[in-house]
Design a protein around this motif. Structure first.
Motif, PDB file in Angstrom:
ATOM      1  N   ASP A   1       9.461  62.403 -21.069  1.00 12.11           N
ATOM      2  CA  ASP A   1       8.430  63.118 -20.226  1.00 12.11           C
ATOM      3  C   ASP A   1       8.132  62.151 -18.882  1.00 12.11           C
ATOM      4  O   ASP A   1       8.550  61.000 -18.870  1.00 12.11           O
ATOM      5  CB  ASP A   1       7.149  63.034 -21.109  1.00 12.11           C
ATOM      6  CG  ASP A   1       6.859  63.973 -22.063  1.00 12.11           C
ATOM      7  OD1 ASP A   1       7.919  64.737 -22.254  1.00 12.11           O
ATOM      8  OD2 ASP A   1       6.051  63.859 -22.957  1.00 12.11           O
ATOM      9  N   THR A   2       7.706  62.745 -17.867  1.00 10.29           N
ATOM     10  CA  THR A   2       7.824  62.376 -16.480  1.00 10.29           C
ATOM     11  C   THR A   2       6.321  62.172 -16.127  1.00 10.29           C
ATOM     12  O   THR A   2       5.586  63.358 -16.270  1.00 10.29           O
ATOM     13  CB  THR A   2       8.608  62.616 -15.570  1.00 10.29           C
ATOM     14  OG1 THR A   2       8.034  64.177 -15.188  1.00 10.29           O
ATOM     15  CG2 THR A   2       9.911  62.741 -15.893  1.00 10.29           C
TER      16      THR A   2
ATOM     17  N   LEU B   1       9.389  52.621 -19.399  1.00  8.72           N
ATOM     18  CA  LEU B   1       9.241  53.499 -18.162  1.00  8.72           C
ATOM     19  C   LEU B   1      10.462  53.173 -17.325  1.00  8.72           C
ATOM     20  O   LEU B   1      10.821  52.065 -17.124  1.00  8.72           O
ATOM     21  CB  LEU B   1       7.844  53.461 -17.304  1.00  8.72           C
ATOM     22  CG  LEU B   1       6.461  53.467 -18.034  1.00  8.72           C
ATOM     23  CD1 LEU B   1       5.405  53.213 -17.056  1.00  8.72           C
ATOM     24  CD2 LEU B   1       6.612  54.632 -18.792  1.00  8.72           C
TER      25      LEU B   1
ATOM     26  N   ASP C   1      12.201  57.688 -12.327  1.00  8.73           N
ATOM     27  CA  ASP C   1      12.521  58.911 -12.380  1.00  8.73           C
ATOM     28  C   ASP C   1      13.350  59.503 -11.253  1.00  8.73           C
ATOM     29  O   ASP C   1      12.740  60.254 -10.395  1.00  8.73           O
ATOM     30  CB  ASP C   1      11.345  59.801 -12.570  1.00  8.73           C
ATOM     31  CG  ASP C   1      11.641  61.452 -12.879  1.00  8.73           C
ATOM     32  OD1 ASP C   1      12.801  61.620 -12.899  1.00  8.73           O
ATOM     33  OD2 ASP C   1      10.669  61.989 -12.917  1.00  8.73           O
TER      34      ASP C   1
ATOM     35  N   TRP D   1       7.736  58.208  -9.224  1.00  5.58           N
ATOM     36  CA  TRP D   1       7.812  58.653 -10.488  1.00  5.58           C
ATOM     37  C   TRP D   1       8.449  57.960 -11.536  1.00  5.58           C
ATOM     38  O   TRP D   1       9.151  57.296 -11.355  1.00  5.58           O
ATOM     39  CB  TRP D   1       8.625  60.009 -10.461  1.00  5.58           C
ATOM     40  CG  TRP D   1       7.691  61.153  -9.466  1.00  5.58           C
ATOM     41  CD1 TRP D   1       7.580  61.443  -8.235  1.00  5.58           C
ATOM     42  CD2 TRP D   1       6.918  62.230 -10.025  1.00  5.58           C
ATOM     43  NE1 TRP D   1       6.914  62.360  -7.920  1.00  5.58           N
ATOM     44  CE2 TRP D   1       6.413  62.916  -9.108  1.00  5.58           C
ATOM     45  CE3 TRP D   1       6.575  62.586 -11.409  1.00  5.58           C
ATOM     46  CZ2 TRP D   1       5.565  64.059  -9.272  1.00  5.58           C
ATOM     47  CZ3 TRP D   1       5.845  63.623 -11.558  1.00  5.58           C
ATOM     48  CH2 TRP D   1       5.290  64.287 -10.550  1.00  5.58           C
ATOM     49  N   VAL D   2       7.741  58.000 -12.953  1.00  6.57           N
ATOM     50  CA  VAL D   2       8.419  57.354 -14.020  1.00  6.57           C
ATOM     51  C   VAL D   2       8.574  58.474 -15.097  1.00  6.57           C
ATOM     52  O   VAL D   2       8.092  59.319 -15.250  1.00  6.57           O
ATOM     53  CB  VAL D   2       7.427  56.403 -14.573  1.00  6.57           C
ATOM     54  CG1 VAL D   2       7.376  55.166 -13.351  1.00  6.57           C
ATOM     55  CG2 VAL D   2       6.085  56.827 -14.912  1.00  6.57           C
ATOM     56  N   ARG D   3       9.905  58.156 -15.891  1.00  7.64           N
ATOM     57  CA  ARG D   3      10.174  58.875 -17.100  1.00  7.64           C
ATOM     58  C   ARG D   3      10.069  57.801 -18.294  1.00  7.64           C
ATOM     59  O   ARG D   3      10.336  56.649 -18.384  1.00  7.64           O
ATOM     60  CB  ARG D   3      11.545  59.506 -16.978  1.00  7.64           C
ATOM     61  CG  ARG D   3      11.990  60.053 -18.125  1.00  7.64           C
ATOM     62  CD  ARG D   3      13.099  60.626 -18.142  1.00  7.64           C
ATOM     63  NE  ARG D   3      13.876  61.351 -17.113  1.00  7.64           N
ATOM     64  CZ  ARG D   3      14.676  61.032 -16.007  1.00  7.64           C
ATOM     65  NH1 ARG D   3      14.956  59.802 -15.937  1.00  7.64           N
ATOM     66  NH2 ARG D   3      15.106  61.936 -14.885  1.00  7.64           N
TER      67      ARG D   3
ATOM     68  N   LYS E   1      11.434  56.478 -21.036  1.00  9.55           N
ATOM     69  CA  LYS E   1      12.609  55.896 -21.726  1.00  9.55           C
ATOM     70  C   LYS E   1      12.651  55.533 -22.921  1.00  9.55           C
ATOM     71  O   LYS E   1      13.801  56.095 -23.753  1.00  9.55           O
ATOM     72  CB  LYS E   1      13.309  54.862 -20.797  1.00  9.55           C
ATOM     73  CG  LYS E   1      14.612  54.155 -21.127  1.00  9.55           C
ATOM     74  CD  LYS E   1      15.118  53.273 -20.029  1.00  9.55           C
ATOM     75  CE  LYS E   1      16.562  52.956 -20.190  1.00  9.55           C
ATOM     76  NZ  LYS E   1      17.066  52.726 -21.524  1.00  9.55           N
TER      77      LYS E   1
ATOM     78  N   HIS F   1      12.922  62.759  -9.511  1.00  7.67           N
ATOM     79  CA  HIS F   1      11.862  63.268  -8.552  1.00  7.67           C
ATOM     80  C   HIS F   1      11.813  62.476  -7.388  1.00  7.67           C
ATOM     81  O   HIS F   1      11.101  62.299  -6.663  1.00  7.67           O
ATOM     82  CB  HIS F   1      10.590  62.814  -9.203  1.00  7.67           C
ATOM     83  CG  HIS F   1       9.890  63.999 -10.046  1.00  7.67           C
ATOM     84  ND1 HIS F   1      10.006  64.028 -11.435  1.00  7.67           N
ATOM     85  CD2 HIS F   1       9.093  65.116  -9.504  1.00  7.67           C
ATOM     86  CE1 HIS F   1       9.435  65.232 -11.894  1.00  7.67           C
ATOM     87  NE2 HIS F   1       8.851  65.770 -10.787  1.00  7.67           N
TER      88      HIS F   1
END
Ligand SMILES: Cc1cc2nc3c(=O)[nH]c(=O)nc-3n(C[C@H](O)[C@H](O)[C@H](O)COP(=O)(O)OP(=O)(O)OC[C@H]3O[C@@H](n4cnc5c(N)ncnc54)[C@H](O)[C@@H]3O)c2cc1C
Lengths: 383, 513
Positions: free
Chosen positions: A141-142, A72, A75, A54-56, A58, A78
């Motif tokens: 956002d993820t 990114l 995350d 999972w990435v968020r 940044k 997650h």
């Protein structure tokens, strides 16, 4: 013949009977510690290829008036504590739920490997997902990500140590990552980048590229502007003459750009008699899209049951499925990697790509990401 | 829905097990973590080349008139006519670091003659070797095919089998006084097992050579993927189901009885019988709930040594094989004819031993004209790779090792291939770990040595069943690794499962009576 190994014949037979007991004895003597469950090579493989993570978002940075870079980070909420290592030139995929659809899109990583990834997205006219990224995606956002994938990487055993990168527009994205690795001495090669764009303002990563040229003698950059004349910039398109003007010795050509760009570069490289070995390109749709718009019924069989969708004659099966929210494994999306490999149970399709295994062809397997329907179909997904 | 049986893994063993059960009218579900059937028996595409992932040669096939057990197996699987196999024309090409070259034909007589040419006075022992190997092969077949082995009958019919299978290759070859050099020439193939002659049981070696030299060697026209797909299609045609991208993560029990499995993503599938194409080590340590791990399971896993790990370099070359001087199909290249030294070099990061195949010599049209598919494979017989490889150095290390093998290939054969490399893919133990899921990238199962050779494995198989309704197949099961062995092990696991099912049906009858 009569085989005898020990001194006494009978002993040989006894050895045979003893095999079973010997084994049992050795087993009894074995330690009773819990069985090892993690092995170093398996752990290494898992860390390099975690499957999904999972990435968020940044940070978001405006590059040009139609291109943004998204930074990114892992995350943690997650359960992703760090992002997997990749090779410059590779891509990841992001899964994007939008309306009732579920879309998986590949994005080249635009910097060399660091704690954070960066991907760079150009807004495409009528491009649903790029517009979504442009208008809607915000910091925080993820996304579910997969990868890293892809073979558009520098391979020192195969490639020449001099690279000429032939780049059109956003094709610079993976090339910039490779250039960064060269600057940081992670790749021992020299690269001359011929970078075509409409105007100076359309050039993505101009600041970074100029910096690379300044700090590293192994990088050269030639900007080629088709709609602007400027000192210090070439004017027009990347042509055979232009390539010959800037290349010095024998080279590996790394080509990246839009479909028409690939087509014209391939023509040029053919005319220069460059062997296949020295032409590397990122995966792209190597075929033309058919024209007919007739609609067909597609029956999809998968572990979750049956689903009926419709697909137009000029639409890939993958595209139609994504619109309907059918989740199907996908990586490259252009027919090359074969990850979406599915079985055609009934009907006729148009497949213009040549990346299907011989036995798969014989048994009617297709790559839905680059297959178009010619009749109503039944297809079986891999999962 | 509840299945009759679930097969974990669609490798050779799993596919064959599933087909065998489904053909008997059972409802079977195969779950595999990848998106392709076959496990190691597969293929992949790079540029204009379709590479074979593992297979160098299929044994035990033969011709219609003179066929081996693999032919019969394909027939039982009803895919004999679905897969096209091509015969090799020459058995081995051996080349050493000091330029000794040995080329062997098929056929016992020719093989023996050739050996006599290379090693004068080897003829008698070679004849004995083949005679013995024949009996060993027949005895082994008898043992494989009988439901219950009658030791007296075995002793009466195949005494030499019993004696020979109790000892190592080395002990037997010495006892028939085979000249040392001939022994070493034969043992250049130790890499097929990953075990040296003092550890490997004579049975495994003898049955392999005997089968290869008498029935010949074969290769499927569309890579081993063709066999995997044919098995899968047959399985599906009988109504069987398969789910790809479904890695089994957990076994589910009800009242201490196995009743299903969970896969990544959360789906659960139910069945009372499980066939595992994955190793007992991984099965007991990761799929089974911790509290269910018994001392017996622990000793069974902890007493074993992991077998050889794989390292392969897949090369697509932009010139024809003939043009490059690649005139043989199967190259055994070793710095030293002494196989023990070769074995030891495989404990280090840069081994001086490899096996290379030139696919176009077997299948001239396997790649476009004027190109060649060359695969170089070597082994690690220690943990060295996993000790040295890290996330940081991984890609560089792979390239360094691949470079070493390309140099080694060129130096030993006196040929140049480097300039012709158009595509290259490198598979390390981590790659094999990723695709097969086996411990540390093992490609040959547990190391066949001493008490863990094939015969003791077979003898004790029943006592080593630790969980009701679970049977193992594949390279980590009782028949060792290799194509035929793993297919066969799948069939055996299916038969054992059928027995379990029958026994229980019988019980139920009793109850209702
Ligand atoms: C480079 C190389 C060369 C070889 N050369 C030869 C040769 O010339 N001749 C020969 O006879 N043999 C050769 N072999 C050996 C032969 O390929 C293997 O012995 C045989 O293919 C193994 O079959 P298997 O049944 O053990 O299954 P595998 O091929 O090991 O397959 C296991 C399957 O299980 C799946 N799996 C693992 N974990 C899970 C899980 N948790 N849930 C679901 N699925 C899971 C995997 O995805 C895989 O599909 C070679 C092997 C290699 C790697």
């Amino acid at each position: 013949m009569k085989l005898q190994i020990s001194k006494k014949e009978q002993q040989d037979f006894e050895t045979f009977y003893a095999l079973s007991k010997d084994r049992e004895i050795c087993f009894h003597q074995a330690n009773k510690k819990p069985i090892i469950s993690n092995y170093r090579s398996n752990d290494l493989a898992r860390n390099l290829h975690p499957g999904y993570f999972w990435v968020r978002i940044k940070d978001i940075k405006l590059e040009t008036n139609d291109t943004k870079t998204f930074i990114l980070e892992a995350d943690r909420d997650h359960g992703t504590n760090r992002l997997p290592r990749f090779q410059a030139g590779q891509y990841i995929t992001l899964q994007i739920p939008l309306g009732k659809g579920m879309y998986i899109r590949p994005y080249s990583l635009s910097s060399s490997f660091k704690e954070h990834y960066q991907i760079t997205i150009k807004r495409v006219l009528h491009g649903k997902i790029s517009t979504y990224f442009w208008n809607t995606v915000r910091i925080g956002d993820t996304f579910l990500a997969r990868g890293p994938y892809g073979n558009f990487v520098y391979q020192p055993i195969r490639d020449s140590e001099h690279i000429v990168a032939l780049v059109g527009g956003s094709g610079i994205i993976p090339i910039k990552a490779i250039a960064e690795d060269i600057v940081n001495n992670k790749i021992a090669a020299k690269m001359t980048i011929l970078y075509g764009a409409k105007t100076k303002d359309d050039l993505i990563f101009r600041t970074e590229l100029n910096e690379y040229v300044k700090t590293c003698s192994n990088i050269k950059v030639v900007y080629v502007l088709s709609e602007e004349k400027k000192d210090g910039y070439e004017h027009g398109f990347i042509t055979r003459d232009l390539i010959l003007k800037y290349q010095e010795t024998s080279h590996s050509y790394f080509v990246c750009g839009t479909i028409p760009f690939y087509q014209s570069m391939n023509k040029i490289l053919k005319s220069m008699d460059v062997p296949n070995k020295y032409i590397r390109h990122d995966s792209y749709m190597e075929h033309d899209i058919p024209e007919f718009e007739e609609k067909f019924d597609i029956l999809i069989l998968s572990s979750t049951g049956e689903q009926k969708i419709s697909c137009k004659g000029n639409q890939t099966l993958m595209d139609a499925m994504e619109h309907e929210g059918v989740i199907i494994p996908k990586k490259c999306g252009v027919g090359v990697c074969g990850y979406c490999r599915s079985k055609l149970i009934r009907g006729e399709v148009l497949t213009n790509y040549d990346y299907v295994r011989k036995a798969d062809k014989k048994h009617h397997y297709i790559h839905p990401c680059s297959t178009y329907p010619l009749t109503n179909l039944i297809i079986q997904l891999p999962n | 829905m509840k299945y009759d049986a679930i097969v974990i893994g669609a490798g050779n063993g799993g596919l064959m097990a599933a087909l065998t059960l489904q053909k008997e009218g059972k409802e079977v579900l195969i779950l595999d973590s990848s998106n392709m059937p076959g496990g190691f028996a597969s293929s992949f595409i790079r540029g204009r080349f379709e590479f074979e992932t593992s297979l160098q040669v299929l044994l035990d096939y033969g011709t219609e008139e003179n066929h081996g057990p693999f032919y019969e197996l394909l027939k039982r699987a009803e895919i004999l006519d679905e897969v096209k196999l091509k015969a090799l024309s020459e058995s081995y090409y051996v080349k050493t670091g000091d330029n000794q070259e040995y080329i062997f034909p098929f056929g016992q007589d020719d093989f023996i003659l050739k050996m006599e040419e290379y090693v004068p006075q080897s003829k008698e022992s070679m004849k004995q070797f083949f005679e013995l190997s024949k009996e060993v092969t027949e005895g082994f077949r008898y043992m494989n095919e009988s439901k219950k082995v009658d030791v007296d009958e075995l002793k009466e019919k195949y005494p030499n089998f019993m004696i020979a299978s109790s000892y190592s290759v080395k002990r037997v070859l010495e006892s028939i006084k085979m000249p040392e050099k001939a022994q070493e020439i034969l043992m250049t193939q130790w890499g097929t097992f990953g075990s040296p002659s003092e550890n490997l049981s004579f049975v495994s070696f003898a049955t392999m050579i005997y089968s290869y030299i008498t029935y010949g060697g074969y290769i499927p026209v569309m890579r081993s993927h063709e066999i995997s797909l044919a098995l899968l299609e047959k399985f599906e045609s009988y109504g069987g189901s398969i789910r790809f991208l479904s890695r089994v993560t957990k076994l589910i029990f009800e009242n201490d009885k196995i009743c299903g499995v969970r896969v990544n993503g959360g789906s659960t599938y139910y069945a009372d019988h499980i066939i595992s194409n994955i190793s007992p080590s991984i099965f007991y340590s990761t799929l089974l709930p911790k509290e269910m791990q018994t001392d017996r399971m622990r000793e069974i896993c902890n007493a074993r040594t992991l077998g050889a790990r794989g390292f392969s370099i897949f090369l697509g070359l932009n010139r024809s094989a003939n043009d490059l001087g690649l005139n043989h199909y199967r190259y055994f290249l070793t710095n030293d004819l002494d196989h023990k030294k070769a074995y030891q070099s495989c404990q280090e990061l840069y081994p001086n031993y490899c096996v290379a195949t030139v696919l176009n010599q077997a299948l001239p049209n396997c790649s476009s004209s004027d190109t060649t598919i060359l695969t170089i494979t070597s082994l690690y017989t220690s943990d060295i790779f996993s000790e040295e490889a890290t996330e940081e150095n991984y890609y560089d290390l792979k390239n360094k090792i691949a470079n070493h093998f390309i140099d080694f290939f060129e130096k030993t054969t006196n040929l140049s291939i480097r300039e012709a490399i158009e595509e290259i893919e490198i598979a390390s133990p981590a790659t094999f770990a990723r695709y097969g899921g086996h411990p540390d990238g093992c490609i040959y199962g547990y190391m066949p040595k001493g008490y863990d050779n094939v015969i003791p494995r077979m003898m004790n198989e029943v006592n080593e069943n630790c969980l009701m309704h679970v049977h193992f197949c594949g390279g980590f099961a009782s028949r060792l690794s290799g194509y035929f062995n793993t297919y066969f092990s799948g069939e055996l696991a299916a038969l054992k499962t059928l027995q379990d099912m029958k026994r229980e049906e019988g019980d139920e009858d009793e109850i209702t009576d």
